[in-house]
Motif scaffolding. Structure first.
Motif, PDB file in Angstrom:
ATOM      1  N   LEU A   1       0.894  -1.130   0.041  1.00 26.73           N
ATOM      2  CA  LEU A   1       0.127   0.035  -0.090  1.00 26.73           C
ATOM      3  C   LEU A   1       0.766   1.343   0.117  1.00 26.73           C
ATOM      4  CD1 LEU A   1      -2.768  -0.967   2.722  1.00 26.73           C
ATOM      5  CD2 LEU A   1      -2.816  -0.814  -0.020  1.00 26.73           C
ATOM      6  N   GLU A   2       2.279   1.159  -0.221  1.00 28.36           N
ATOM      7  CA  GLU A   2       3.184   2.306  -0.210  1.00 28.36           C
ATOM      8  C   GLU A   2       2.552   3.342  -1.167  1.00 28.36           C
ATOM      9  OE1 GLU A   2       4.022  -0.689   0.001  1.00 28.36           O
ATOM     10  OE2 GLU A   2       5.383  -0.906   1.696  1.00 28.36           O
ATOM     11  N   PRO A   3       2.499   3.018  -2.267  1.00 27.25           N
ATOM     12  CA  PRO A   3       1.852   4.125  -3.088  1.00 27.25           C
ATOM     13  C   PRO A   3       0.597   4.719  -2.810  1.00 27.25           C
ATOM     14  CG  PRO A   3       2.493   2.150  -4.555  1.00 27.25           C
ATOM     15  CD  PRO A   3       2.470   1.687  -3.120  1.00 27.25           C
ATOM     16  N   LEU A   4      -0.502   3.864  -2.343  1.00 26.45           N
ATOM     17  CA  LEU A   4      -1.558   4.636  -1.745  1.00 26.45           C
ATOM     18  C   LEU A   4      -1.205   5.407  -0.557  1.00 26.45           C
ATOM     19  CD1 LEU A   4      -4.392   2.083  -2.213  1.00 26.45           C
ATOM     20  CD2 LEU A   4      -4.045   4.063  -3.648  1.00 26.45           C
ATOM     21  N   TRP A   5      -0.406   5.285   0.177  1.00 26.34           N
ATOM     22  CA  TRP A   5      -0.185   5.861   1.497  1.00 26.34           C
ATOM     23  C   TRP A   5       0.672   7.185   0.865  1.00 26.34           C
ATOM     24  CZ3 TRP A   5      -2.305   6.004   5.787  1.00 26.34           C
ATOM     25  CH2 TRP A   5      -2.644   4.967   6.359  1.00 26.34           C
ATOM     26  N   LEU A   6       1.461   7.210   0.140  1.00 25.06           N
ATOM     27  CA  LEU A   6       2.258   8.371  -0.626  1.00 25.06           C
ATOM     28  C   LEU A   6       1.261   9.321  -1.134  1.00 25.06           C
ATOM     29  CD1 LEU A   6       4.946   9.643  -1.041  1.00 25.06           C
ATOM     30  CD2 LEU A   6       5.052   8.456  -3.066  1.00 25.06           C
ATOM     31  N   ASN A   7       0.061   8.734  -2.024  1.00 27.03           N
ATOM     32  CA  ASN A   7      -0.639   9.712  -2.553  1.00 27.03           C
ATOM     33  C   ASN A   7      -1.701  10.483  -1.581  1.00 27.03           C
ATOM     34  OD1 ASN A   7       0.264   9.081  -5.032  1.00 27.03           O
ATOM     35  ND2 ASN A   7      -1.334   7.793  -5.490  1.00 27.03           N
ATOM     36  N   THR A   8      -1.887   9.654  -0.636  1.00 26.49           N
ATOM     37  CA  THR A   8      -2.689  10.056   0.830  1.00 26.49           C
ATOM     38  C   THR A   8      -2.081  11.296   1.392  1.00 26.49           C
ATOM     39  OG1 THR A   8      -3.911   7.949   1.023  1.00 26.49           O
ATOM     40  CG2 THR A   8      -3.714   9.374   2.694  1.00 26.49           C
ATOM     41  N   LEU A   9      -0.936  11.052   1.621  1.00 30.48           N
ATOM     42  CA  LEU A   9      -0.002  11.992   2.316  1.00 30.48           C
ATOM     43  C   LEU A   9       0.176  13.260   1.334  1.00 30.48           C
ATOM     44  CD1 LEU A   9       2.892  10.042   3.833  1.00 30.48           C
ATOM     45  CD2 LEU A   9       1.200  11.061   4.923  1.00 30.48           C
ATOM     46  N   VAL A  10       0.376  13.248   0.071  1.00 29.15           N
ATOM     47  CA  VAL A  10       0.084  14.419  -0.843  1.00 29.15           C
ATOM     48  C   VAL A  10      -1.208  15.210  -0.910  1.00 29.15           C
ATOM     49  CG1 VAL A  10       0.203  15.080  -3.219  1.00 29.15           C
ATOM     50  CG2 VAL A  10       1.879  13.573  -2.298  1.00 29.15           C
ATOM     51  N   LEU A  11      -2.204  14.312  -0.545  1.00 34.12           N
ATOM     52  CA  LEU A  11      -3.567  14.964  -0.596  1.00 34.12           C
ATOM     53  C   LEU A  11      -3.869  15.653   0.661  1.00 34.12           C
ATOM     54  CD1 LEU A  11      -5.960  15.366  -2.559  1.00 34.12           C
ATOM     55  CD2 LEU A  11      -6.900  13.399  -1.581  1.00 34.12           C
ATOM     56  N   MET A  12      -3.361  15.144   1.730  1.00 31.00           N
ATOM     57  CA  MET A  12      -3.372  15.685   3.080  1.00 31.00           C
ATOM     58  C   MET A  12      -2.786  17.188   3.008  1.00 31.00           C
ATOM     59  SD  MET A  12      -2.640  13.800   6.434  1.00 31.00           S
ATOM     60  CE  MET A  12      -3.728  12.190   6.038  1.00 31.00           C
ATOM     61  N   LEU A  13      -1.462  17.077   2.587  1.00 34.73           N
ATOM     62  CA  LEU A  13      -0.835  18.112   2.401  1.00 34.73           C
ATOM     63  C   LEU A  13      -1.334  19.222   1.511  1.00 34.73           C
ATOM     64  CD1 LEU A  13       2.040  19.750   3.143  1.00 34.73           C
ATOM     65  CD2 LEU A  13       3.186  18.679   1.115  1.00 34.73           C
ATOM     66  N   GLY A  14      -2.007  19.066   0.741  1.00 38.23           N
ATOM     67  CA  GLY A  14      -2.682  20.036  -0.057  1.00 38.23           C
ATOM     68  C   GLY A  14      -4.024  20.608   0.575  1.00 38.23           C
ATOM     69  N   SER A  15      -4.496  19.763   1.219  1.00 40.70           N
ATOM     70  CA  SER A  15      -5.618  20.133   2.147  1.00 40.70           C
ATOM     71  C   SER A  15      -5.378  20.845   3.381  1.00 40.70           C
ATOM     72  CB  SER A  15      -6.501  19.110   2.942  1.00 40.70           C
ATOM     73  OG  SER A  15      -7.698  19.324   3.610  1.00 40.70           O
ATOM     74  N   LEU A  16      -4.193  20.993   4.132  1.00 41.99           N
ATOM     75  CA  LEU A  16      -3.699  21.462   4.960  1.00 41.99           C
ATOM     76  C   LEU A  16      -3.024  23.052   4.434  1.00 41.99           C
ATOM     77  CD1 LEU A  16      -1.435  18.819   7.013  1.00 41.99           C
ATOM     78  CD2 LEU A  16      -3.545  20.173   7.749  1.00 41.99           C
TER      79      LEU A  16
ATOM     80  N   PHE B   1      -9.850   4.609   0.497  1.00 40.02           N
ATOM     81  CA  PHE B   1      -8.613   3.926   0.624  1.00 40.02           C
ATOM     82  C   PHE B   1      -8.712   2.884   1.700  1.00 40.02           C
ATOM     83  CE2 PHE B   1      -3.928   4.860   2.463  1.00 40.02           C
ATOM     84  CZ  PHE B   1      -3.629   3.487   2.173  1.00 40.02           C
ATOM     85  N   LEU B   2      -9.434   3.161   2.708  1.00 37.82           N
ATOM     86  CA  LEU B   2      -9.857   2.223   3.763  1.00 37.82           C
ATOM     87  C   LEU B   2     -10.755   0.856   3.214  1.00 37.82           C
ATOM     88  CD1 LEU B   2     -10.051   1.443   6.560  1.00 37.82           C
ATOM     89  CD2 LEU B   2     -12.178   2.630   6.845  1.00 37.82           C
ATOM     90  N   LEU B   3     -11.589   1.477   2.293  1.00 32.09           N
ATOM     91  CA  LEU B   3     -12.247   0.197   1.643  1.00 32.09           C
ATOM     92  C   LEU B   3     -11.596  -0.702   0.696  1.00 32.09           C
ATOM     93  CD1 LEU B   3     -15.441  -0.814   1.577  1.00 32.09           C
ATOM     94  CD2 LEU B   3     -15.791   0.598  -0.391  1.00 32.09           C
ATOM     95  N   LEU B   4     -10.977   0.183  -0.100  1.00 34.44           N
ATOM     96  CA  LEU B   4     -10.270  -0.624  -1.191  1.00 34.44           C
ATOM     97  C   LEU B   4      -9.266  -1.431  -0.800  1.00 34.44           C
ATOM     98  CD1 LEU B   4     -10.100   2.377  -3.882  1.00 34.44           C
ATOM     99  CD2 LEU B   4     -11.372   0.336  -4.065  1.00 34.44           C
ATOM    100  N   SER B   5      -8.447  -1.204   0.271  1.00 34.49           N
ATOM    101  CA  SER B   5      -7.474  -1.720   1.105  1.00 34.49           C
ATOM    102  C   SER B   5      -7.959  -2.757   2.040  1.00 34.49           C
ATOM    103  CB  SER B   5      -6.567  -0.917   1.692  1.00 34.49           C
ATOM    104  OG  SER B   5      -6.960  -0.235   2.669  1.00 34.49           O
ATOM    105  N   SER B   6      -9.241  -3.165   2.163  1.00 32.30           N
ATOM    106  CA  SER B   6      -9.657  -3.942   3.339  1.00 32.30           C
ATOM    107  C   SER B   6      -9.679  -5.466   2.640  1.00 32.30           C
ATOM    108  CB  SER B   6     -11.161  -3.614   3.502  1.00 32.30           C
ATOM    109  OG  SER B   6     -11.035  -2.363   4.411  1.00 32.30           O
ATOM    110  N   SER B   7      -9.820  -6.424   3.573  1.00 31.18           N
ATOM    111  CA  SER B   7      -9.757  -7.825   3.072  1.00 31.18           C
ATOM    112  C   SER B   7     -11.112  -8.355   2.769  1.00 31.18           C
ATOM    113  CB  SER B   7      -9.162  -8.633   4.315  1.00 31.18           C
ATOM    114  OG  SER B   7     -10.145  -8.311   5.436  1.00 31.18           O
ATOM    115  N   PRO B   8     -11.121  -9.303   2.172  1.00 29.89           N
ATOM    116  CA  PRO B   8     -12.493  -9.972   1.755  1.00 29.89           C
ATOM    117  C   PRO B   8     -13.390 -10.348   3.018  1.00 29.89           C
ATOM    118  CG  PRO B   8     -10.795 -11.042   0.419  1.00 29.89           C
ATOM    119  CD  PRO B   8     -10.279 -10.077   1.572  1.00 29.89           C
TER     120      PRO B   8
END
Length: 224
Positions: free
Chosen positions: A75-90, A204-211
């Motif tokens: 999930l590293e790429p998704l985490w990185l994108n999430t941090l970027v979006l969070m920085l933009g919001s801040l 992110f939470l939903l897409l990365s969840s288990s079956p």
């Protein structure tokens, strides 16, 4: 952003006669209300897609993207994108606060950073899509893939719409308009970025969840 609320926020006359302060306040309140209605509609739209996602995940041909060999096993790429979006919001929140305190340069810097982070986020998502395709997880390869592209694509389209409003706000800085003319649109952009961040965290939470998580949600929703 395609909602009428943001268009209203940028509809003040270009010249010096922008109307009285009560008129501007009334327009700002109307635009904020319009944005809230728009976000309520978008939320309902995504809610229906998420219900469809959970229901579809219960069928036998669903191949989870979180399995060891699947793209979302890391999930590293998704985490990185999430941090970027969070920085933009801040950054946009920083611009909003600075504008309220008449700190023009700080407000402009925050606005620029917020838009730049949104562009980086979109670029990161496109790179992630490309990596899916390279690994053989294209849009039609598996229902889980289709929903991943659909949900993240819709989120990206809404962010692109927000960049249109952001660009109009930035243009007001370039034209040298006063912060009183910039604040309404800037405030709505910040609110919209916060909303898109919250929506992305849910995706992110939903897409990365288990079956197993999908099965639990489906049972709670009466979809099993």
């Amino acid at each position: 952003m395609s909602g009428s609320a943001l268009k209203m926020a940028h509809s003040y006359p270009a010249g010096g006669g922008a109307g009285s302060q009560p008129d501007q306040d009334r327009r700002s309140r109307t635009a904020t209300l319009g944005l809230r209605v728009f976000l309520a509609v978008v939320s309902s739209f995504f809610f229906l897609f998420l219900i469809a996602f959970i229901a579809r995940s219960q069928l036998a041909d669903w191949q989870p993207l979180t399995e060891p060999a699947a793209p979302l096993s890391r999930l590293e790429p998704l985490w990185l994108n999430t941090l970027v979006l969070m920085l933009g919001s801040l950054a946009l929140q920083w611009a909003r606060v600075a504008a309220g305190q008449d700190r023009r340069l700080e407000s402009l810097a925050g606005c620029l950073l917020g838009g730049f982070c949104a562009l980086v986020f979109i670029a990161g998502q496109l790179w992630l899509w490309r990596s899916f395709v390279i690994q053989g997880y294209g849009f039609t390869a598996n229902p889980a893939n289709s929903f991943f592209f659909l949900l993240t694509g819709l989120h990206g389209l809404h962010l692109l719409g927000g960049l249109v409003a952001w660009a109009r706000t930035l243009w007001r800085y370039v034209r040298g308009l006063g912060l009183d003319r910039i604040r309404p649109g800037l405030s709505l952009c910040a609110i919209y970025w916060h909303y898109l961040l919250a929506l992305w965290l849910l995706l992110f939470l939903l897409l990365s969840s288990s079956p197993e998580t999908y099965q639990t949600i489906a049972a709670l929703c009466g979809l099993r």
